[in-house]
Scaffold this motif. Sequence first.
Motif, PDB file in Angstrom:
ATOM      1  N   MET A 106      -7.915 -23.736   1.629  1.00 18.99           N
ATOM      2  CA  MET A 106      -7.773 -22.660   2.985  1.00 18.99           C
ATOM      3  C   MET A 106      -9.135 -22.396   3.098  1.00 18.99           C
ATOM      4  SD  MET A 106      -5.449 -22.130   4.746  1.00 18.99           S
ATOM      5  CE  MET A 106      -4.787 -20.378   5.864  1.00 18.99           C
ATOM      6  N   LYS A 107     -10.110 -22.852   2.793  1.00 18.28           N
ATOM      7  CA  LYS A 107     -11.385 -21.779   2.945  1.00 18.28           C
ATOM      8  C   LYS A 107     -12.016 -22.957   3.667  1.00 18.28           C
ATOM      9  CE  LYS A 107     -12.588 -19.416  -0.879  1.00 18.28           C
ATOM     10  NZ  LYS A 107     -13.405 -18.591  -1.971  1.00 18.28           N
ATOM     11  N   ALA A 108     -12.082 -24.544   3.405  1.00 16.73           N
ATOM     12  CA  ALA A 108     -11.876 -24.949   4.385  1.00 16.73           C
ATOM     13  C   ALA A 108     -11.887 -25.210   5.923  1.00 16.73           C
ATOM     14  CB  ALA A 108     -11.589 -26.505   3.989  1.00 16.73           C
ATOM     15  N   ALA A 109     -10.479 -25.055   5.826  1.00 11.57           N
ATOM     16  CA  ALA A 109      -9.345 -25.077   7.043  1.00 11.57           C
ATOM     17  C   ALA A 109      -9.708 -23.489   7.825  1.00 11.57           C
ATOM     18  CB  ALA A 109      -7.915 -25.268   7.127  1.00 11.57           C
ATOM     19  N   SER A 110     -10.281 -22.974   7.092  1.00 13.80           N
ATOM     20  CA  SER A 110     -10.530 -20.733   7.998  1.00 13.80           C
ATOM     21  C   SER A 110     -11.895 -21.311   8.270  1.00 13.80           C
ATOM     22  CB  SER A 110     -10.440 -20.372   6.486  1.00 13.80           C
ATOM     23  OG  SER A 110      -9.020 -20.509   6.336  1.00 13.80           O
ATOM     24  N   ALA A 111     -12.856 -22.392   7.105  1.00 13.16           N
ATOM     25  CA  ALA A 111     -14.539 -21.980   7.895  1.00 13.16           C
ATOM     26  C   ALA A 111     -14.270 -22.932   9.629  1.00 13.16           C
ATOM     27  CB  ALA A 111     -15.548 -22.858   7.585  1.00 13.16           C
ATOM     28  N   ILE A 112     -13.078 -24.064   9.432  1.00 13.01           N
ATOM     29  CA  ILE A 112     -13.556 -25.605  10.927  1.00 13.01           C
ATOM     30  C   ILE A 112     -12.785 -23.970  12.017  1.00 13.01           C
ATOM     31  CG2 ILE A 112     -12.191 -27.039  11.615  1.00 13.01           C
ATOM     32  CD1 ILE A 112     -12.958 -28.744   8.542  1.00 13.01           C
ATOM     33  N   MET A 113     -12.094 -23.295  11.127  1.00  8.49           N
ATOM     34  CA  MET A 113     -10.951 -22.568  12.666  1.00  8.49           C
ATOM     35  C   MET A 113     -12.237 -21.800  13.484  1.00  8.49           C
ATOM     36  SD  MET A 113      -8.936 -21.693  14.163  1.00  8.49           S
ATOM     37  CE  MET A 113      -8.164 -20.313  15.222  1.00  8.49           C
ATOM     38  N   ILE A 114     -13.262 -20.974  12.402  1.00  3.71           N
ATOM     39  CA  ILE A 114     -13.905 -20.153  12.885  1.00  3.71           C
ATOM     40  C   ILE A 114     -15.235 -20.467  13.709  1.00  3.71           C
ATOM     41  CG2 ILE A 114     -15.396 -18.972  12.659  1.00  3.71           C
ATOM     42  CD1 ILE A 114     -14.099 -18.242   9.842  1.00  3.71           C
ATOM     43  N   ILE A 115     -15.528 -21.892  13.237  1.00  4.63           N
ATOM     44  CA  ILE A 115     -16.444 -22.670  14.005  1.00  4.63           C
ATOM     45  C   ILE A 115     -15.978 -22.951  15.404  1.00  4.63           C
ATOM     46  CG2 ILE A 115     -17.819 -24.724  14.815  1.00  4.63           C
ATOM     47  CD1 ILE A 115     -18.458 -24.743  11.447  1.00  4.63           C
ATOM     48  N   GLY A 116     -14.495 -23.694  15.309  1.00  2.00           N
ATOM     49  CA  GLY A 116     -14.054 -23.539  16.769  1.00  2.00           C
ATOM     50  C   GLY A 116     -13.668 -23.576  17.583  1.00  2.00           C
ATOM     51  N   SER A 117     -13.103 -21.983  16.724  1.00  5.24           N
ATOM     52  CA  SER A 117     -13.149 -20.546  18.312  1.00  5.24           C
ATOM     53  C   SER A 117     -14.644 -20.036  18.727  1.00  5.24           C
ATOM     54  CB  SER A 117     -12.158 -19.262  17.068  1.00  5.24           C
ATOM     55  OG  SER A 117     -11.043 -19.787  17.204  1.00  5.24           O
ATOM     56  N   ALA A 118     -15.401 -20.545  17.800  1.00  2.00           N
ATOM     57  CA  ALA A 118     -16.304 -19.561  18.311  1.00  2.00           C
ATOM     58  C   ALA A 118     -17.209 -20.808  19.802  1.00  2.00           C
ATOM     59  CB  ALA A 118     -17.595 -19.828  16.894  1.00  2.00           C
ATOM     60  N   LEU A 119     -16.834 -21.623  19.496  1.00  2.00           N
ATOM     61  CA  LEU A 119     -17.094 -22.742  20.756  1.00  2.00           C
ATOM     62  C   LEU A 119     -17.220 -22.309  21.804  1.00  2.00           C
ATOM     63  CD1 LEU A 119     -17.199 -26.410  19.516  1.00  2.00           C
ATOM     64  CD2 LEU A 119     -19.504 -25.011  19.127  1.00  2.00           C
ATOM     65  N   LEU A 120     -15.808 -22.029  21.915  1.00  2.00           N
ATOM     66  CA  LEU A 120     -15.675 -21.180  23.381  1.00  2.00           C
ATOM     67  C   LEU A 120     -16.333 -20.433  23.827  1.00  2.00           C
ATOM     68  CD1 LEU A 120     -12.770 -21.865  22.530  1.00  2.00           C
ATOM     69  CD2 LEU A 120     -11.694 -20.387  23.261  1.00  2.00           C
ATOM     70  N   LEU A 121     -17.455 -19.551  23.152  1.00  2.00           N
ATOM     71  CA  LEU A 121     -18.179 -19.240  23.688  1.00  2.00           C
ATOM     72  C   LEU A 121     -19.451 -19.130  24.485  1.00  2.00           C
ATOM     73  CD1 LEU A 121     -18.244 -16.202  20.541  1.00  2.00           C
ATOM     74  CD2 LEU A 121     -16.891 -15.529  22.288  1.00  2.00           C
ATOM     75  N   SER A 122     -19.036 -20.983  23.843  1.00  2.00           N
ATOM     76  CA  SER A 122     -20.324 -21.155  24.762  1.00  2.00           C
ATOM     77  C   SER A 122     -20.549 -21.653  26.664  1.00  2.00           C
ATOM     78  CB  SER A 122     -20.496 -22.839  24.305  1.00  2.00           C
ATOM     79  OG  SER A 122     -19.569 -23.299  24.660  1.00  2.00           O
ATOM     80  N   LEU A 123     -18.798 -21.585  26.518  1.00  2.00           N
ATOM     81  CA  LEU A 123     -18.666 -20.940  28.062  1.00  2.00           C
ATOM     82  C   LEU A 123     -19.571 -19.668  29.033  1.00  2.00           C
ATOM     83  CD1 LEU A 123     -15.014 -21.894  27.925  1.00  2.00           C
ATOM     84  CD2 LEU A 123     -16.557 -23.383  29.129  1.00  2.00           C
ATOM     85  N   PHE A 124     -20.366 -18.964  27.682  1.00  2.00           N
ATOM     86  CA  PHE A 124     -20.826 -18.329  28.342  1.00  2.00           C
ATOM     87  C   PHE A 124     -22.363 -18.007  29.015  1.00  2.00           C
ATOM     88  CE2 PHE A 124     -17.086 -15.160  26.650  1.00  2.00           C
ATOM     89  CZ  PHE A 124     -16.608 -14.714  27.925  1.00  2.00           C
ATOM     90  N   ILE A 125     -22.637 -19.567  27.958  1.00  2.00           N
ATOM     91  CA  ILE A 125     -23.949 -19.990  28.216  1.00  2.00           C
ATOM     92  C   ILE A 125     -23.934 -21.347  29.385  1.00  2.00           C
ATOM     93  CG2 ILE A 125     -26.243 -20.595  26.914  1.00  2.00           C
ATOM     94  CD1 ILE A 125     -25.087 -19.488  24.287  1.00  2.00           C
ATOM     95  N   TYR A 126     -22.860 -21.573  29.428  1.00  2.00           N
ATOM     96  CA  TYR A 126     -23.195 -23.381  29.483  1.00  2.00           C
ATOM     97  C   TYR A 126     -22.100 -23.214  31.019  1.00  2.00           C
ATOM     98  CZ  TYR A 126     -25.784 -24.519  25.941  1.00  2.00           C
ATOM     99  OH  TYR A 126     -26.910 -24.895  24.717  1.00  2.00           O
ATOM    100  N   PRO A 127     -22.037 -23.853  31.705  1.00  2.00           N
ATOM    101  CA  PRO A 127     -21.280 -24.025  32.973  1.00  2.00           C
ATOM    102  C   PRO A 127     -20.168 -24.872  32.670  1.00  2.00           C
ATOM    103  CG  PRO A 127     -22.555 -25.960  33.858  1.00  2.00           C
ATOM    104  CD  PRO A 127     -23.410 -25.415  31.970  1.00  2.00           C
ATOM    105  N   LEU A 128     -18.889 -24.646  33.138  1.00  2.00           N
ATOM    106  CA  LEU A 128     -18.110 -24.968  32.603  1.00  2.00           C
ATOM    107  C   LEU A 128     -17.002 -26.680  33.071  1.00  2.00           C
ATOM    108  CD1 LEU A 128     -14.567 -25.032  31.155  1.00  2.00           C
ATOM    109  CD2 LEU A 128     -14.013 -23.897  33.181  1.00  2.00           C
TER     110      LEU A 128
END
Length: 202
Positions: free
Chosen positions: A1-23
Amino acid sequence: MKAASAIMIIGSALLLSLFIYPLWTVELEAPQYPAGLGMYIHLDGLEGFTEYDLQNIDGLNHYIGMQKLPKPVDMWEFRTFPLVVGIMAGLGILIGFLGLFKVVSYKWFLGWLILMSVLGILGMYDFNAWLVDYGTNLNPKAIIKVTDKAGNPFSYKPPLLGSRDILNFTAISYPAMGGILLTVGMFLTFIAYLVGLKTSKK
C-alpha cells in the motif's frame, strides 16, 4: 500500500503544475505571419506567444466581427478553475498520505480519479462551448462577412483539439505542458489504484 500511496501523492501533486505551466495552446498559421500567432490558455487567463500576439489576434478578429479575447475578469472560469484544481490536488495528496497510514483503502484513489475525470470532462465541455460562442456569435456590422454555400454565416470556431483551416489561416489546438502533466498525473493515480488493488489481493 505504501507504493500505491506514494504514486497517488505524486500523481495528485502534478496537478499543481497548472499553476506554473499553461493548460492549452491555440496557434494560428498564415502566409502573412511566417512566425505564426498564438496564445497559451492558463487556469487564470490568456498569454500570447509574444507580447503582441493577443493584440494582433484581436485586430484580425475585429474585421470579421469576432469578440475580443476575454480578460480574467470577463470569465468566471478564470476565477474558479484555480480554486478547483487547488482543492483537487490537495485532496488527492491528503488521500495519498492517509493511504500511507492505512486510514483509507486504495478504493479512495479510484474515487478521486473518477471525480477528477468528471470535472475534467465538464471543463472541456465548457471550453468547447466558449469556442462555439467565440467563433459563431459575430457582430452583424463586421467589415468582412463570409457565408457558407447555404448562405449561413461562416463559423470561425477553432478546434478543441487538432487543426482546422479557417479562411487563409490554419488553427491548431493542443495541450500545453500543464495539460500534459495533468494527464500524466491522472494516469499515475490510476496506476496507484491498480498497485493498491494488486497489493490487497496478496
